[in-house]
Design a protein around this motif. Sequence first.
Motif, PDB file in Angstrom:
ATOM      1  N   MET A 154       0.852  -1.188   0.000  1.00  0.00           N
ATOM      2  CA  MET A 154       0.000   0.000   0.000  1.00  0.00           C
ATOM      3  C   MET A 154       0.885   1.234   0.000  1.00  0.00           C
ATOM      4  O   MET A 154       1.875   1.318   0.693  1.00  0.00           O
ATOM      5  CB  MET A 154      -0.903  -0.042   1.232  1.00  0.00           C
ATOM      6  N   SER A 155       0.479   2.207  -0.745  1.00  0.00           N
ATOM      7  CA  SER A 155       1.236   3.452  -0.856  1.00  0.00           C
ATOM      8  C   SER A 155       0.678   4.484   0.107  1.00  0.00           C
ATOM      9  O   SER A 155      -0.518   4.639   0.252  1.00  0.00           O
ATOM     10  CB  SER A 155       1.149   3.980  -2.287  1.00  0.00           C
ATOM     11  N   ALA A 156       1.585   5.218   0.759  1.00  0.00           N
ATOM     12  CA  ALA A 156       1.144   6.262   1.682  1.00  0.00           C
ATOM     13  C   ALA A 156       1.089   7.614   0.990  1.00  0.00           C
ATOM     14  O   ALA A 156       0.586   8.573   1.548  1.00  0.00           O
ATOM     15  CB  ALA A 156       2.082   6.330   2.875  1.00  0.00           C
ATOM     16  N   SER A 157       1.615   7.692  -0.230  1.00  0.00           N
ATOM     17  CA  SER A 157       1.652   8.976  -0.921  1.00  0.00           C
ATOM     18  C   SER A 157       0.332   9.230  -1.655  1.00  0.00           C
ATOM     19  O   SER A 157      -0.460   8.326  -1.879  1.00  0.00           O
ATOM     20  CB  SER A 157       2.818   9.007  -1.914  1.00  0.00           C
ATOM     21  N   ALA A 158       0.141  10.477  -2.028  1.00  0.00           N
ATOM     22  CA  ALA A 158      -1.078  10.874  -2.727  1.00  0.00           C
ATOM     23  C   ALA A 158      -1.080  10.325  -4.148  1.00  0.00           C
ATOM     24  O   ALA A 158      -0.039  10.196  -4.788  1.00  0.00           O
ATOM     25  CB  ALA A 158      -1.190  12.397  -2.756  1.00  0.00           C
ATOM     26  N   PHE A 159      -2.249   9.978  -4.622  1.00  0.00           N
ATOM     27  CA  PHE A 159      -2.447   9.529  -5.992  1.00  0.00           C
ATOM     28  C   PHE A 159      -2.471  10.768  -6.882  1.00  0.00           C
ATOM     29  O   PHE A 159      -3.168  11.731  -6.590  1.00  0.00           O
ATOM     30  CB  PHE A 159      -3.772   8.761  -6.086  1.00  0.00           C
ATOM     31  N   THR A 160      -1.707  10.752  -7.958  1.00  0.00           N
ATOM     32  CA  THR A 160      -1.542  11.937  -8.792  1.00  0.00           C
ATOM     33  C   THR A 160      -2.085  11.736 -10.202  1.00  0.00           C
ATOM     34  O   THR A 160      -2.348  10.604 -10.626  1.00  0.00           O
ATOM     35  CB  THR A 160      -0.046  12.305  -8.913  1.00  0.00           C
ATOM     36  N   HIS A 171      -2.764   0.082  -4.426  1.00  0.00           N
ATOM     37  CA  HIS A 171      -2.805   0.889  -3.203  1.00  0.00           C
ATOM     38  C   HIS A 171      -3.490   0.198  -2.026  1.00  0.00           C
ATOM     39  O   HIS A 171      -3.578   0.777  -0.941  1.00  0.00           O
ATOM     40  CB  HIS A 171      -3.487   2.224  -3.495  1.00  0.00           C
ATOM     41  N   GLY A 172      -3.997  -1.009  -2.234  1.00  0.00           N
ATOM     42  CA  GLY A 172      -4.621  -1.741  -1.140  1.00  0.00           C
ATOM     43  C   GLY A 172      -5.884  -1.090  -0.615  1.00  0.00           C
ATOM     44  O   GLY A 172      -6.122  -1.073   0.593  1.00  0.00           O
ATOM     45  N   ILE A 173      -6.682  -0.540  -1.530  1.00  0.00           N
ATOM     46  CA  ILE A 173      -7.947   0.102  -1.140  1.00  0.00           C
ATOM     47  C   ILE A 173      -9.083  -0.541  -1.914  1.00  0.00           C
ATOM     48  O   ILE A 173      -8.863  -1.257  -2.894  1.00  0.00           O
ATOM     49  CB  ILE A 173      -7.932   1.625  -1.411  1.00  0.00           C
ATOM     50  N   ALA A 174     -10.299  -0.282  -1.474  1.00  0.00           N
ATOM     51  CA  ALA A 174     -11.499  -0.722  -2.180  1.00  0.00           C
ATOM     52  C   ALA A 174     -12.345   0.510  -2.463  1.00  0.00           C
ATOM     53  O   ALA A 174     -12.772   1.201  -1.542  1.00  0.00           O
ATOM     54  CB  ALA A 174     -12.279  -1.729  -1.344  1.00  0.00           C
ATOM     55  N   LEU A 175     -12.543   0.783  -3.734  1.00  0.00           N
ATOM     56  CA  LEU A 175     -13.330   1.956  -4.127  1.00  0.00           C
ATOM     57  C   LEU A 175     -14.798   1.591  -4.203  1.00  0.00           C
ATOM     58  O   LEU A 175     -15.166   0.547  -4.751  1.00  0.00           O
ATOM     59  CB  LEU A 175     -12.849   2.477  -5.487  1.00  0.00           C
ATOM     60  N   PRO A 230     -10.970  12.832 -14.569  1.00  0.00           N
ATOM     61  CA  PRO A 230      -9.763  12.465 -13.824  1.00  0.00           C
ATOM     62  C   PRO A 230      -9.682  13.134 -12.460  1.00  0.00           C
ATOM     63  O   PRO A 230      -9.312  12.489 -11.474  1.00  0.00           O
ATOM     64  CB  PRO A 230      -8.631  12.926 -14.753  1.00  0.00           C
ATOM     65  N   ARG A 231     -10.051  14.408 -12.363  1.00  0.00           N
ATOM     66  CA  ARG A 231     -10.009  15.100 -11.064  1.00  0.00           C
ATOM     67  C   ARG A 231     -10.894  14.393 -10.041  1.00  0.00           C
ATOM     68  O   ARG A 231     -10.491  14.172  -8.894  1.00  0.00           O
ATOM     69  CB  ARG A 231     -10.452  16.552 -11.198  1.00  0.00           C
ATOM     70  N   GLN A 232     -12.083  14.004 -10.438  1.00  0.00           N
ATOM     71  CA  GLN A 232     -13.006  13.336  -9.518  1.00  0.00           C
ATOM     72  C   GLN A 232     -12.476  11.968  -9.102  1.00  0.00           C
ATOM     73  O   GLN A 232     -12.584  11.585  -7.932  1.00  0.00           O
ATOM     74  CB  GLN A 232     -14.384  13.209 -10.153  1.00  0.00           C
ATOM     75  N   LEU A 233     -11.871  11.233 -10.033  1.00  0.00           N
ATOM     76  CA  LEU A 233     -11.317   9.927  -9.690  1.00  0.00           C
ATOM     77  C   LEU A 233     -10.107  10.078  -8.767  1.00  0.00           C
ATOM     78  O   LEU A 233      -9.966   9.344  -7.793  1.00  0.00           O
ATOM     79  CB  LEU A 233     -10.938   9.155 -10.957  1.00  0.00           C
ATOM     80  N   ILE A 234      -9.251  11.024  -9.054  1.00  0.00           N
ATOM     81  CA  ILE A 234      -8.084  11.271  -8.200  1.00  0.00           C
ATOM     82  C   ILE A 234      -8.536  11.651  -6.788  1.00  0.00           C
ATOM     83  O   ILE A 234      -8.005  11.147  -5.796  1.00  0.00           O
ATOM     84  CB  ILE A 234      -7.187  12.366  -8.810  1.00  0.00           C
ATOM     85  N   ASP A 235      -9.527  12.513  -6.680  1.00  0.00           N
ATOM     86  CA  ASP A 235     -10.048  12.902  -5.362  1.00  0.00           C
ATOM     87  C   ASP A 235     -10.617  11.692  -4.621  1.00  0.00           C
ATOM     88  O   ASP A 235     -10.400  11.541  -3.413  1.00  0.00           O
ATOM     89  CB  ASP A 235     -11.127  13.986  -5.500  1.00  0.00           C
ATOM     90  N   LEU A 236     -11.334  10.836  -5.339  1.00  0.00           N
ATOM     91  CA  LEU A 236     -11.907   9.633  -4.731  1.00  0.00           C
ATOM     92  C   LEU A 236     -10.806   8.723  -4.198  1.00  0.00           C
ATOM     93  O   LEU A 236     -10.865   8.259  -3.055  1.00  0.00           O
ATOM     94  CB  LEU A 236     -12.763   8.895  -5.763  1.00  0.00           C
ATOM     95  N   VAL A 237      -9.801   8.480  -5.008  1.00  0.00           N
ATOM     96  CA  VAL A 237      -8.690   7.622  -4.584  1.00  0.00           C
ATOM     97  C   VAL A 237      -7.984   8.233  -3.377  1.00  0.00           C
ATOM     98  O   VAL A 237      -7.710   7.535  -2.392  1.00  0.00           O
ATOM     99  CB  VAL A 237      -7.699   7.388  -5.749  1.00  0.00           C
ATOM    100  N   THR A 270      -9.123  10.281  -1.142  1.00  0.00           N
ATOM    101  CA  THR A 270      -9.983  10.182   0.037  1.00  0.00           C
ATOM    102  C   THR A 270      -9.837   8.809   0.683  1.00  0.00           C
ATOM    103  O   THR A 270      -9.714   8.701   1.903  1.00  0.00           O
ATOM    104  CB  THR A 270     -11.457  10.445  -0.347  1.00  0.00           C
ATOM    105  N   HIS A 271      -9.822   7.764  -0.142  1.00  0.00           N
ATOM    106  CA  HIS A 271      -9.647   6.414   0.397  1.00  0.00           C
ATOM    107  C   HIS A 271      -8.252   6.217   0.981  1.00  0.00           C
ATOM    108  O   HIS A 271      -8.104   5.581   2.021  1.00  0.00           O
ATOM    109  CB  HIS A 271      -9.919   5.374  -0.699  1.00  0.00           C
ATOM    110  N   LEU A 272      -7.239   6.745   0.309  1.00  0.00           N
ATOM    111  CA  LEU A 272      -5.877   6.623   0.829  1.00  0.00           C
ATOM    112  C   LEU A 272      -5.729   7.322   2.170  1.00  0.00           C
ATOM    113  O   LEU A 272      -5.072   6.807   3.084  1.00  0.00           O
ATOM    114  CB  LEU A 272      -4.865   7.196  -0.176  1.00  0.00           C
ATOM    115  N   THR A 273      -6.354   8.483   2.321  1.00  0.00           N
ATOM    116  CA  THR A 273      -6.318   9.218   3.581  1.00  0.00           C
ATOM    117  C   THR A 273      -7.025   8.433   4.676  1.00  0.00           C
ATOM    118  O   THR A 273      -6.527   8.343   5.805  1.00  0.00           O
ATOM    119  CB  THR A 273      -6.961  10.613   3.419  1.00  0.00           C
TER     120      THR A 273
END
Length: 89
Positions: free
Chosen positions: A1-7, A57-61, A72-79, A81-84
């Motif tokens: 899992m990544s701790a950094s922001a999805f870009t 990233h080890g998340i479930a959307l 893309p902006r909406q998908l990046i924000d969604l990802v 949010t889950h990473l946070t």
Amino acid sequence: MSASAFTLNELRTVLLEAAGTDEDVDLAGDILDTDFEQLGYESLALLETAGRIERTHGIALDEEALADARTPRQLIDLVNTHLTAVATA
């Protein structure tokens, strides 16, 4: 899992790996607020993209939230949010 922001750059890479790109589409351009359909990505390509993001990233959307992510902006924000949420859990 990544701790950094999805870009956006990471999304571009995943889109290309998951579904390729239409020769008329410039993913290197300003695509943040361009609808995925205009970029040539239909729902099946986005599901593959989401699957790759989830595995990396080890998340479930959430499927509904994913369907609502039209750009893309909406998908990046969604990802992100889950990473946070995962990082603070």
